[in-house]
Scaffold this motif. Structure first.
Motif, PDB file in Angstrom:
ATOM      1  N   ILE A 108      69.351  38.660  -7.836  1.00 42.39           N
ATOM      2  CA  ILE A 108      67.909  38.668  -7.664  1.00 42.39           C
ATOM      3  C   ILE A 108      67.284  39.462  -8.806  1.00 42.39           C
ATOM      4  N   GLU A 109      66.096  39.067  -9.213  1.00 38.21           N
ATOM      5  CA  GLU A 109      65.437  39.708 -10.334  1.00 38.21           C
ATOM      6  C   GLU A 109      64.550  40.833  -9.839  1.00 38.21           C
ATOM      7  N   ILE A 110      64.689  42.005 -10.465  1.00 37.44           N
ATOM      8  CA  ILE A 110      63.838  43.145 -10.147  1.00 37.44           C
ATOM      9  C   ILE A 110      62.526  42.988 -10.898  1.00 37.44           C
ATOM     10  N   PRO A 111      61.396  43.186 -10.275  1.00 38.63           N
ATOM     11  CA  PRO A 111      60.118  42.994 -10.961  1.00 38.63           C
ATOM     12  C   PRO A 111      59.950  43.987 -12.094  1.00 38.63           C
ATOM     13  N   THR A 112      59.327  43.525 -13.155  1.00 39.13           N
ATOM     14  CA  THR A 112      59.082  44.365 -14.320  1.00 39.13           C
ATOM     15  C   THR A 112      57.906  45.295 -14.064  1.00 39.13           C
ATOM     16  N   ALA A 113      57.850  46.330 -14.879  1.00 36.30           N
ATOM     17  CA  ALA A 113      56.763  47.304 -14.722  1.00 36.30           C
ATOM     18  C   ALA A 113      55.412  46.689 -15.070  1.00 36.30           C
ATOM     19  N   PHE A 114      55.387  45.804 -16.047  1.00 35.04           N
ATOM     20  CA  PHE A 114      54.148  45.126 -16.429  1.00 35.04           C
ATOM     21  C   PHE A 114      54.089  43.758 -15.749  1.00 35.04           C
ATOM     22  N   SER A 115      52.961  43.440 -15.195  1.00 31.02           N
ATOM     23  CA  SER A 115      52.820  42.177 -14.465  1.00 31.02           C
ATOM     24  C   SER A 115      51.526  41.490 -14.894  1.00 31.02           C
ATOM     25  N   LEU A 116      51.677  40.288 -15.449  1.00 26.26           N
ATOM     26  CA  LEU A 116      50.485  39.511 -15.824  1.00 26.26           C
ATOM     27  C   LEU A 116      49.647  39.112 -14.609  1.00 26.26           C
ATOM     28  N   PRO A 117      50.242  38.700 -13.495  1.00 25.05           N
ATOM     29  CA  PRO A 117      49.395  38.373 -12.334  1.00 25.05           C
ATOM     30  C   PRO A 117      48.540  39.543 -11.869  1.00 25.05           C
ATOM     31  N   ARG A 118      49.018  40.784 -12.035  1.00 26.63           N
ATOM     32  CA  ARG A 118      48.182  41.928 -11.673  1.00 26.63           C
ATOM     33  C   ARG A 118      47.143  42.248 -12.739  1.00 26.63           C
ATOM     34  N   PHE A 119      47.456  41.900 -13.991  1.00 27.24           N
ATOM     35  CA  PHE A 119      46.541  42.236 -15.085  1.00 27.24           C
ATOM     36  C   PHE A 119      45.419  41.220 -15.249  1.00 27.24           C
ATOM     37  N   ILE A 120      45.669  39.935 -14.969  1.00 21.94           N
ATOM     38  CA  ILE A 120      44.691  38.885 -15.226  1.00 21.94           C
ATOM     39  C   ILE A 120      43.384  39.101 -14.458  1.00 21.94           C
ATOM     40  N   PRO A 121      43.385  39.512 -13.188  1.00 21.45           N
ATOM     41  CA  PRO A 121      42.085  39.754 -12.529  1.00 21.45           C
ATOM     42  C   PRO A 121      41.234  40.812 -13.232  1.00 21.45           C
ATOM     43  N   LEU A 122      41.894  41.873 -13.750  1.00 17.12           N
ATOM     44  CA  LEU A 122      41.143  42.884 -14.489  1.00 17.12           C
ATOM     45  C   LEU A 122      40.574  42.309 -15.783  1.00 17.12           C
ATOM     46  N   LEU A 123      41.383  41.538 -16.483  1.00 16.11           N
ATOM     47  CA  LEU A 123      40.892  40.901 -17.705  1.00 16.11           C
ATOM     48  C   LEU A 123      39.761  39.930 -17.403  1.00 16.11           C
ATOM     49  N   GLN A 124      39.894  39.189 -16.307  1.00 16.26           N
ATOM     50  CA  GLN A 124      38.852  38.249 -15.918  1.00 16.26           C
ATOM     51  C   GLN A 124      37.538  38.965 -15.601  1.00 16.26           C
ATOM     52  N   GLU A 125      37.662  40.179 -15.118  1.00 18.71           N
ATOM     53  CA  GLU A 125      36.455  40.953 -14.812  1.00 18.71           C
ATOM     54  C   GLU A 125      35.828  41.535 -16.068  1.00 18.71           C
ATOM     55  N   ARG A 126      36.653  42.011 -16.988  1.00 16.20           N
ATOM     56  CA  ARG A 126      36.145  42.681 -18.184  1.00 16.20           C
ATOM     57  C   ARG A 126      35.764  41.714 -19.304  1.00 16.20           C
ATOM     58  N   ILE A 127      36.130  40.444 -19.205  1.00 15.33           N
ATOM     59  CA  ILE A 127      35.917  39.513 -20.313  1.00 15.33           C
ATOM     60  C   ILE A 127      34.444  39.217 -20.548  1.00 15.33           C
ATOM     61  N   HIS A 128      33.594  39.543 -19.572  1.00 14.51           N
ATOM     62  CA  HIS A 128      32.179  39.198 -19.677  1.00 14.51           C
ATOM     63  C   HIS A 128      31.323  40.334 -20.226  1.00 14.51           C
ATOM     64  N   VAL A 129      31.927  41.311 -20.884  1.00 15.99           N
ATOM     65  CA  VAL A 129      31.158  42.412 -21.453  1.00 15.99           C
ATOM     66  C   VAL A 129      30.330  41.910 -22.642  1.00 15.99           C
ATOM     67  N   LEU A 130      29.335  42.698 -23.027  1.00 19.82           N
ATOM     68  CA  LEU A 130      28.446  42.322 -24.120  1.00 19.82           C
ATOM     69  C   LEU A 130      28.642  43.187 -25.357  1.00 19.82           C
ATOM     70  N   ASN A 131      29.221  44.359 -25.198  1.00 21.33           N
ATOM     71  CA  ASN A 131      29.384  45.242 -26.344  1.00 21.33           C
ATOM     72  C   ASN A 131      30.362  44.637 -27.347  1.00 21.33           C
ATOM     73  N   PRO A 132      30.003  44.560 -28.619  1.00 19.60           N
ATOM     74  CA  PRO A 132      30.909  43.917 -29.595  1.00 19.60           C
ATOM     75  C   PRO A 132      32.214  44.674 -29.788  1.00 19.60           C
ATOM     76  N   PHE A 133      32.214  46.028 -29.675  1.00 16.52           N
ATOM     77  CA  PHE A 133      33.458  46.786 -29.833  1.00 16.52           C
ATOM     78  C   PHE A 133      34.413  46.499 -28.675  1.00 16.52           C
ATOM     79  N   THR A 134      33.858  46.430 -27.490  1.00 17.81           N
ATOM     80  CA  THR A 134      34.704  46.098 -26.338  1.00 17.81           C
ATOM     81  C   THR A 134      35.233  44.675 -26.446  1.00 17.81           C
ATOM     82  N   ARG A 135      34.417  43.764 -26.929  1.00 17.67           N
ATOM     83  CA  ARG A 135      34.880  42.379 -27.096  1.00 17.67           C
ATOM     84  C   ARG A 135      36.019  42.303 -28.107  1.00 17.67           C
ATOM     85  N   THR A 136      35.866  43.032 -29.205  1.00 18.47           N
ATOM     86  CA  THR A 136      36.951  43.046 -30.188  1.00 18.47           C
ATOM     87  C   THR A 136      38.228  43.640 -29.593  1.00 18.47           C
ATOM     88  N   PHE A 137      38.071  44.683 -28.788  1.00 21.25           N
ATOM     89  CA  PHE A 137      39.216  45.292 -28.107  1.00 21.25           C
ATOM     90  C   PHE A 137      39.915  44.285 -27.193  1.00 21.25           C
TER      91      PHE A 137
END
Length: 981
Positions: free
Chosen positions: A186-215
């Motif tokens: 059986i595979e042990i889950p990795t410390a980094f998880s895209l399914p956990r990260f994608i909702p945060l990215l989906q929330e932050r993707i709509h920012v307007l600041n150009p520095f944050t967008r570049t980040f």
């Protein structure tokens, strides 16, 4: 902590706090050496609660931050068990109002992450969220500290995100893994998880600041370049935000976003190539296996199977080499100040170079073969942005993606075709050339694919049920690139691609996929011209009858195309009509089912100012008429006449074009016959006269009606044309000059002469009639009436032709037309004298019986007239009466408009009363000078046709001393002058 360390950590000077941190580090190292974890836990707890969370003591918070960093450094590899308490207070300080606290928080987290390495990925979302906020910080020192921390976290993610599992993994997972056998680990889950990260990215993707967008774009690019993460599977979650970034006024945001989108599109193309190669390899091996299994066909069928297998192996090797080459560009992840450079290769690059070609390809794994791309969600986002965004860069990018998807998954685009057409067609007339060219390529590719689809899915499913026509499996060759690739793309759907939004497990990815026939897609240049291609007659049918095909929503597509008729640009309207023409050629039954709503729009489009639009509109209407019954055609002609009646300007500007184009596409005789029947019953006399004049002018001059003119000129040799002439004559009666010109065209010169007699005796010559006669004289000089001018050389055969032309000459005033006709008749008058003078001289001689010779011409004329008027199927006398009655109705209509006719005289102004007047009844005689007879010629009783014919013959015999006698007298005078000389 000891008292000295506590005092130093709370000092306001940085050097003293640093000295206190060093003492604390030494104390923790000693405790760790003594394995005194209880004291270490108490120290960490004291640092968090008494220092880091001291909101109202900024110096204590700074001391707590540097103390936590020192504790992490002292713990080293043992820091993992204490990160749960160390990280949260540091993250809380990222949002402190004091800029120095935020900077020290970045410094502390940097030291903690540097020691923890992969373990910090457990808190990646929290760290990422904090960095996302600090990217737009107004303090330069804080922003620089955040960039250093961001660079370190990116390095950790690049090295460990795909493989690192936390040492604090749940014990249940470890226990389960121990119970399983080595083959079923059986595979042990990795410390980094895209399914956990994608909702945060989906929330932050709509920012307007150009520095944050570049980040954000830099992180998306980094995660996409990491092998085995397959960020492209989650592309629909943040694709909309990236497309918004294309319209950002900041050039850095625009450039980095464009590079990221190009990387994603390239990766999707590579995944599609890998899947098609695998499917084709499996198909070729199955064909070879079936060929080798045949008992009677082993020898002849094995070489093709081997060749197909070798070709499949070569294509598979080429796909692997393509995927193992990195992309041309590298992406800088640290913003503006240099730093580390992460390789810009795709996530498909690292895939075990030690895997070599073996005998069994089934166990070989190729990078990208298990990636699931949700094409439909991506297409939904692309079409939505194409419709909502007016930015040129967004439109060009979305059209570029859609064009690529037409090569990768055209069957998924069928669902979006109506929405796509509503946006692509207006883009064809965009002001920017890049948008226009991209829209043109998408339009042509989509039209080509729609044409390649089977006309009826039921036929495709039932195709394998015909064993006689289908060749045996052993004789079916492997697919070759000679077949158009766009047509074969519809076979790639099925088990190779599933619409999912989350990454599947490896156990699911390792399942073997079912082989499907896949053809390579050859790249071919696309022409930007707008044309209407025809679907191929022998379109290949799909072999996978069990694969469900998404059907095109014809009704929604037709509605979307019909709305484009209102677009302001000509190119869009022409393209919409080209689509409708193609759809009707492909599936006329489906288009006819919805033509009731489309027909009014097509009729209204005939008023379009662009000639190209009108021409294609007429072509579509003609196609629909051809595939429909006669009732639709009749309805089309009636509605067209109604449109001409209500829109006189359309009749003047486009009437001739519409009539000629319809005659070119449909049967000219059927069009004229139907319109003649409608015009005969038309109550608007003025419109009927104008329409007849236009139809007559086209009948005489249009090159598209040359065959129809030829049939009308030969009424005696073509009896089937006589009913057609009768129908035209009855409808043409509403226009006197048009009726006369029709008789000239049909060589019915005697009937034309009788019409001229009615012109002079009963009709009032108006300015409009004189203008029409003037135009007729000009037409007589055109090449259409060459045969008529040549017939002037045979006065004995065509005596009434001379009478007609001289009659027209008498009707004309002194004008240019009068001079032209007079010159024409004067140039052939001497030929008439040569034919007539010998007979007159013979009659004056002493020995010749002048009676017989002089009467030979009249006998020929009489026989010819009787033959043409009695033996033929045309009832000339009835047509004359129809002409009189119609012209009488025209006269009454004119007087009614002038207000000079009584109400009782107007009541019988109808075609029914007109037909009654052609019977055997007598008209009511009126007293001369009475009110009823005002403005009318003397009315004569209507007699039966036989008596009419006899009276007309007697009248012709009495009137023979007309123009023919004038010629004879002239010839006698010339003879006498010759004798005197």
């Amino acid at each position: 902590m000891d008292a000295n360390s506590q005092r130093l950590l709370g000092d306001k000077l940085y050097d003293r706090r640093k000295a206190g941190a060093l003492e604390l580090e030494a104390s923790i190292r000693n405790s760790l050496a003594e394995s005194n974890h209880d004291r270490i836990a108490k120290i960490v707890h004291q640092l968090c609660n008494d220092y880091a969370y001291a909101v109202h003591q900024p110096h204590a918070r700074n001391g707590g931050l540097i103390g936590l960093a020192a504790a992490a450094i002292a713990l080293g590899s043992e820091v993992a068990r204490y990160l749960k308490e160390i990280v949260p207070p540091v993250l809380a300080c990222f949002s402190d109002q004091d800029a120095r606290v935020r900077y020290y928080a970045c410094e502390s987290m940097y030291n903690i992450a540097k020691v923890a390495k992969g373990e910090i990925l457990v808190y990646f979302n929290d760290v990422f969220d904090a960095l996302c906020k600090l990217a737009a910080d107004t303090e330069l020192s804080v922003k620089n500290g955040a960039e250093l921390l961001d660079r370190l976290v990116k390095d950790i993610v690049s090295e460990s995100a795909a493989t690192y599992a936390s040492i604090l993994a749940p014990e249940t997972a470890v226990a389960e893994s121990a119970e399983n056998s080595p083959d079923r680990s059986i595979e042990i889950p990795t410390a980094f998880s895209l399914p956990r990260f994608i909702p945060l990215l989906q929330e932050r993707i709509h920012v307007l600041n150009p520095f944050t967008r570049t980040f954000l774009v830099s992180w998306i690019t980094l995660l996409d370049s990491i092998p085995d993460l397959e960020l492209v599977a989650y592309l629909p979650s943040f694709l909309g935000g990236l497309l918004k970034y294309l319209s950002d006024p900041n050039q850095d945001v625009h450039t980095t976003t464009k590079v990221a989108l190009d990387r994603f599109l390239t990766e999707i193309k590579k995944i599609a190539v890998v899947k098609k190669g695998i499917a084709e390899s499996k198909r070729s091996r199955e064909v070879g296996r079936k060929a080798s299994d045949g008992s009677s066909a082993v020898a002849p069928d094995s070489p093709p199977g081997d060749r197909a297998d070798v070709a499949a192996r070569q294509r598979q090797e080429e796909a692997r080499e393509l995927l193992q080459t990195p992309t041309d560009s590298a992406v800088t992840t640290n913003g503006d100040d240099g730093g580390d450079v992460v390789d810009g290769g795709s996530s498909l690059t690292a895939a075990g170079e030690d895997e070599k070609d073996g005998d069994s390809f089934e166990d070989e794994w190729i990078p990208g073969q298990d990636v699931q791309v949700d094409y439909q969600r991506i297409l939904d986002i692309l079409v939505t942005f194409l419709s909502e965004s007016s930015e040129e860069e967004v439109q060009v990018t979305t059209l570029k993606w859609i064009e690529s998807f037409l090569d990768i998954c055209p069957e998924d685009i069928l669902l979006f075709t109506p929405r796509l057409l509503a946006q692509v067609l207006p883009a064809l007339s965009h002001d920017v050339d890049m948008v226009k060219q991209a829209a043109n390529r998408v339009n042509q590719t989509l039209m080509t694919y729609i044409m390649s689809l089977p006309e009826d899915p039921a036929k495709t499913i039932s195709a394998p049920e015909q064993p006689p026509s289908a060749p045996p499996p052993a004789q079916q060759p492997a697919p070759t690139p000679m077949i158009p690739g766009i047509r074969a793309l519809k076979e790639t759907n099925g088990a190779d691609r599933q619409s999912t939004t989350s990454l599947p497990t490896k156990s699911q990815l390792r399942k073997p996929t079912s082989p499907e026939p896949v053809l390579a897609v050859p790249s071919s240049p696309r022409t930007p011209e707008v044309r209407t291609p025809e679907p191929p007659a022998d379109a290949p049918k799909s072999d996978d009858s069990t694969t469900p095909h998404t059907d095109l929503d014809y009704e929604a597509a037709v509605n979307a195309l019909t709305l484009q008729f209102l677009h302001e640009h000509e190119a869009t309207r022409v393209a919409a009509l080209a689509w409708l023409i193609m759809l009707h050629r492909k599936s006329p039954r489906r288009i006819l089912a919805i033509q009731d709503a489309t027909f009014p729009a097509l009729l209204k489009t005939l008023s379009d100012p662009a000639e190209a639009v009108v021409t294609r509109d007429l072509l579509l209407l003609s196609q629909i008429s051809k595939s429909s019954d006669d009732s639709y055609f009749t309805s089309f002609m009636i509605n067209l006449l109604k449109l001409f009646c209500t829109d006189r300007r359309l009749l003047e500007t486009r009437g001739n074009l519409i009539i000629r184009q319809l005659c070119l596409s449909l049967s000219a005789e059927k069009i004229y016959r139907t319109m003649a029947d409608c015009l005969e019953q038309e109550e608007d006399i003025e419109f009927a006269s104008i329409m007849v004049q236009n139809l007559n002018n086209n009948l005489i001059t249009a090159p598209e009606l040359a065959d129809l003119r030829k049939r009308l000129r030969n009424l005696d040799q073509a009896p089937h044309s006589q009913p057609f002439f009768t129908v035209l004559f009855r409808a043409w009666c509403v226009n006197a000059v048009a009726t006369f010109s029709l008789c000239l065209l049909a060589q019915a010169y005697e009937q034309a002469y009788h019409l001229l007699q009615i012109f002079g005796a009963e009709l009032e010559m108006t300015v409009n009639m004189l203008i029409q006669i003037d135009k007729l004289v000009q037409l007589l000089e055109s090449p259409v009436f060459t045969y008529l001018r040549m017939q002037l050389l045979e006065p004995e055969r065509f005596p009434y032709l001379y009478k007609c032309l001289y009659g027209v000459l008498m009707l004309l005033p002194q004008s240019s037309a009068f001079a032209a006709l007079k010159n024409r008749l004067g140039s052939v008058s001497a030929i008439g004298y040569l034919h007539i003078a010998p007979s007159l001289r013979g009659a004056a001689g002493p020995s010749g019986p002048g009676g017989t010779t002089a009467s030979s011409v009249s006998t020929f004329e009489r026989q010819n007239r009787l033959k043409s008027r009695e033996e033929g199927a045309i009832r000339w006398n009835e047509l004359l009466e129809k002409f009189k009655a119609t012209q009488d109705r025209v006269r009454r209509n004119q007087q009614r408009q002038l207000g000079g006719v009584a109400h009782d005289d107007i009541e019988d102004n109808s075609p029914r009363q007109e037909e009654k007047s052609l019977g055997l009844t007598m008209r009511t005689e009126q007293r001369p000078g009475s009110a009823q007879s005002f403005g009318r010629p003397p009315v004569t009783p209507v007699v039966p046709q036989q008596q009419q014919g006899k009276e007309l013959e007697k009248g012709h015999a009495r009137q023979r001393s007309g123009l023919s006698q004038l010629g004879r007298l002239t010839g006698v005078g010339a003879g006498r002058k010759g004798k005197k000389t």
